[in-house]
Structure formats: structure tokens, C-alpha cells
Design a protein around this motif. Structure first.
Motif, PDB file in Angstrom:
ATOM      1  N   TRP A  24     -16.169 -10.119 -17.003  1.00 10.65           N
ATOM      2  CA  TRP A  24     -16.430  -8.719 -17.737  1.00 10.65           C
ATOM      3  C   TRP A  24     -15.788  -8.385 -18.912  1.00 10.65           C
ATOM      4  N   SER A  36     -21.243   4.534 -20.265  1.00 12.58           N
ATOM      5  CA  SER A  36     -23.023   5.114 -19.223  1.00 12.58           C
ATOM      6  C   SER A  36     -23.610   3.395 -20.022  1.00 12.58           C
ATOM      7  N   GLU A  39     -21.613   1.529 -17.564  1.00  7.65           N
ATOM      8  CA  GLU A  39     -22.173   0.850 -16.073  1.00  7.65           C
ATOM      9  C   GLU A  39     -23.175  -0.162 -16.228  1.00  7.65           C
ATOM     10  N   ALA A  40     -24.143   0.009 -16.980  1.00  4.46           N
ATOM     11  CA  ALA A  40     -25.615  -0.153 -16.784  1.00  4.46           C
ATOM     12  C   ALA A  40     -25.105  -1.424 -16.646  1.00  4.46           C
ATOM     13  N   SER A  41     -24.837  -2.786 -17.541  1.00  2.00           N
ATOM     14  CA  SER A  41     -24.061  -3.800 -17.606  1.00  2.00           C
ATOM     15  C   SER A  41     -23.435  -4.278 -16.374  1.00  2.00           C
ATOM     16  N   ASP A  43     -24.092  -2.774 -13.824  1.00  3.38           N
ATOM     17  CA  ASP A  43     -25.069  -3.222 -12.457  1.00  3.38           C
ATOM     18  C   ASP A  43     -25.615  -4.421 -12.485  1.00  3.38           C
ATOM     19  N   ALA A  44     -26.110  -4.574 -13.743  1.00  6.34           N
ATOM     20  CA  ALA A  44     -26.968  -5.870 -14.530  1.00  6.34           C
ATOM     21  C   ALA A  44     -26.324  -6.812 -13.401  1.00  6.34           C
ATOM     22  N   VAL A  46     -24.011  -7.653 -11.430  1.00  3.36           N
ATOM     23  CA  VAL A  46     -24.349  -7.975 -10.384  1.00  3.36           C
ATOM     24  C   VAL A  46     -25.402  -8.634  -9.669  1.00  3.36           C
ATOM     25  N   ARG A  47     -26.253  -7.540 -10.062  1.00  2.00           N
ATOM     26  CA  ARG A  47     -27.867  -7.873  -9.770  1.00  2.00           C
ATOM     27  C   ARG A  47     -28.447  -8.942 -10.162  1.00  2.00           C
ATOM     28  N   ALA A  89     -14.930   0.472 -11.372  1.00  2.00           N
ATOM     29  CA  ALA A  89     -16.486   0.079 -11.061  1.00  2.00           C
ATOM     30  C   ALA A  89     -16.188  -1.145 -10.532  1.00  2.00           C
ATOM     31  N   ARG A  93     -18.656  -1.285  -7.194  1.00  2.00           N
ATOM     32  CA  ARG A  93     -19.937  -2.658  -6.645  1.00  2.00           C
ATOM     33  C   ARG A  93     -19.519  -4.077  -5.491  1.00  2.00           C
ATOM     34  N   GLN A  95     -17.255  -5.591  -5.616  1.00  2.00           N
ATOM     35  CA  GLN A  95     -16.289  -6.881  -6.098  1.00  2.00           C
ATOM     36  C   GLN A  95     -15.220  -6.764  -5.973  1.00  2.00           C
TER      37      GLN A  95
END
Length: 336
Positions: A24, A36, A39-41, A43-44, A46-47, A89, A93, A95
Motif C-alpha cells: 500500500w 481522506s 483513508e478511502a484507498s 478501506d477499498a 481491505v474490502r 490506519a 483496519r 491488518q
């Protein structure tokens, strides 16, 4: 990672279970983390993939391949606060984190070509000067890894010409151990697994697995001999393929031109994950790579880079990661 394989005897368990990971944030340009969008990156990532490990990976730049200073405190290198943010971060999540500081060359030369005259010549830059600067760089970031509780620390990546200086690398690892008590690895380059002579210094063997479609079995046979000799855990610290036509034959060539082709990337991932999963001593993968500034989903089909977000390869990866996580949980007798 299949049970009952004749390769089972080679398995030295990796603490914390299999590495289901992604790189990452590369290259870690100052100002692109702790936002932000970053953060969104994450999140994506892991999702979409179901990762359990994140390699927080970033670079400092020396001017040329023969420079002996590494200005890791200067822009465009990340600040310490940005590195701390990324580790926190990822932990937030769920990790595990491998902190992976890397040295690049600002003029575009690949870091594998960093090198100096040997034997040394008066009034020319030397290996001793470079290793002194590199040690300062690595130990500084090992302290950050210790302070933030990163589960693994990588002392170097694909430093092919420098790899021959085994005693200097052992000294670097010893200096890291003075400030960091987690797992230590070194990310050797492709085809170098059986050439490195100082695997004894690290806890975990890791490598860059950029082998062409259809070529994995012979390479795994070669690497297996190293794992059998060293009796240490092994995983691929880097492996991946661009979503670009022609890349499956040259997955390490990020400059290869060709139209976007998500299907070719997915076929390469099926081949790689099938071959490596059949070797239980391969205890995971950290894929290459997922940027801090992720492209919008609607651009996935026209994106030809390594990131699998929104591409067919993402489903291949997630299915493998879920299967391996389920097998690991069943062996441990713990629910996922």
C-alpha cells in the motif's frame, strides 16, 4: 498451501499465520498519505481483497546510483508522522503491518544497480560510505516500526549489487535488532533467492515473484531448495502483474507498452496463485501494488497498472485469500 503435500515437511510456520497482503502507498510521496483519499484507498483494499497484511511501503531517493547520501528527511520523502499514520490506519483496519522503507534513485536508475568500485579506489565513492548512510536510514525507520508496533520490518528491497556484501548486511540486521524486536525480513529480487548468502541473519525469507505465465514450477523448485536448506518461513514480499496486454510474459516490466487487458492480469494471477498455493512452504503473498490515491471505479477497465481494484484479478485474489484464511482457521481451531 494445500494439506497433505509432500512439501509439508519444509514448512516452518510464520508467526501470525499466512500473509494475505498487499503493498500500500507506493512510492510514498509527501502529502499523499494521511488524507481522506488515502483513508478511502486503504478501506477499498481491505474490502475488495480481504487482506490481513499491509506492507506500508515508501521510498527515499538518493541522487544517482553512485551517491553516498540518502536524504530521507527531505521532500519528496514522507515525514515520520505520515509513516506513523499509515501503520496506525492499517492496524485500525485489522491488518498486520510490514514496514518497508526502500531506497530509490532520483534519476530513474533501478536500485539494483546502486554500486561502487570494489576494491575501493581513493577519491571515489565507496561501499563503506553508502552502507553507513543506508544503515542510518534503515535504523531510523526500524525505530518507527518498533514504536508503532509493526509486526514485521523489511531491511531492504532488490539491492542486487549490494547483496554480495553479506557481512555489511548482517551488521545492518544486528543494528535493527537493537531497536526493533519484531520479525525481520529482506526482500531479494527475482532469481536471487539462491544467490543470497546471508539468509541466516533474518527471521523470514522473502522475495519478489515476478515470474512469467507458465514459468512458475521451475522457479518454485529452485526456491524450494533454499527453503529446505535455511529452514525458515518464506513468502513473496512482492508479486503481481499489470493489467496490460503482454505483461503476463514480463510481469516485472512496469514500462511495457500495451492496451489495458484485465483478463490477462487475471490469467496471470490464476497461474501464480495456483502454483504457489500448491507449495505449503509458500506462506503468503504481498501483492504489488495499491496506491494511496486510488483511481475511480469507473476507470478500472482503462487502467493498465498493477493495482487490481475493480478488475477481474480482484475476484481471483479475494477467493484465494478467503480460502487460505479458512484453511488456516480450521487448522488453528479458531473461527474466522
Amino acid at each position: 498451501m494445500t494439506a497433505g503435500s509432500p512439501h509439508d515437511a519444509l514448512v516452518v510456520p510464520l508467526p501470525g499465520g499466512p500473509v494475505l497482503g498487499m503493498t500500500w502507498g507506493w512510492t510514498g510521496v509527501r502529502g499523499t498519505w494521511a488524507t481522506s483519499r488515502a483513508e478511502a484507498s486503504m478501506d477499498a483494499m481491505v474490502r475488495e481483497l480481504g487482506t490481513t497484511w499491509t506492507a506500508v511501503t515508501y521510498a527515499a531517493e538518493q541522487a544517482t546510483a553512485q551517491s553516498t547520501t540518502i536524504p530521507f528527511r527531505d521532500a519528496p520523502a514522507l515525514t515520520d508522522d505520515e509513516v506513523r499514520w499509515a501503520v496506525r490506519a492499517a492496524h485500525a483496519r485489522g491488518q498486520r503491518v510490514c514496514l518497508k522503507p526502500v531506497v530509490n534513485v532520483a534519476d530513474g536508475t533501478w536500485r539494483a544497480h546502486i554500486g561502487f568500485l570494489d576494491p575501493e579506489v581513493p577519491n571515489e565513492p565507496t561501499w563503506a560510505e553508502w552502507f553507513a548512510a543506508y544503515t542510518q536510514f534503515v535504523v531510523h525507520h526500524a525505530r518507527l516500526a518498533a514504536e508503532e508496533g509493526a509486526e514485521m520490518f523489511c531491511v531492504g528491497c532488490e539491492m542486487v549489487r549490494a547483496d554480495a556484501h553479506a557481512d555489511r548486511w548482517r551488521a545492518i540486521v544486528a543494528a535493527v535488532r537493537e531497536v526493533y524486536d519484531g520479525l525481520i525480513t529482506y526482500n531479494c529480487d527475482k532469481y536471487q533467492e539462491d544467490r543470497l548468502t546471508w539468509w541466516d541473519a533474518v527471521d523470514v525469507i522473502s522475495a519478489s515473484g515476478y515470474y512469467p505465465l507458465g514459468g512458475w514450477e521451475s522457479q518454485l523448485d529452485r526456491i524450494e531448495a533454499v527453503v529446505a536448506r535455511e529452514r525458515k518461513p518464506f513468502f513473496f514480499m512482492e508479486t503481481g502483474c499489470p493489467s496490460r496486454r503482454g505483461s503476463a510474459a514480463l510481469p516485472n516490466d512496469w514500462t511495457l507498452s500495451g492496451p489495458p487487458d484485465g483478463g490477462e492480469q487475471a490469467r496471470w494471477y490464476v497461474d501464480m496463485l495456483t502454483a504457489t498455493s500448491a507449495r505449503p512452504w509458500v506462506q503468503g503473498w504481498v501483492l504489488w501494488d495499491w496506491p494511496a490515491a486510488l483511481y475511480p471505479p469507473e476507470e478500472a477497465a482503462t487502467n493498465g497498472d498493477y493495482c487490481p481494484s475493480g478488475k477481474p484479478a480482484a475476484e481471483v485474489i479475494r477467493a484465494t485469500y478467503e480460502r487460505v484464511a479458512d484453511l488456516s482457521a480450521a487448522r488453528d481451531g479458531s473461527p474466522r
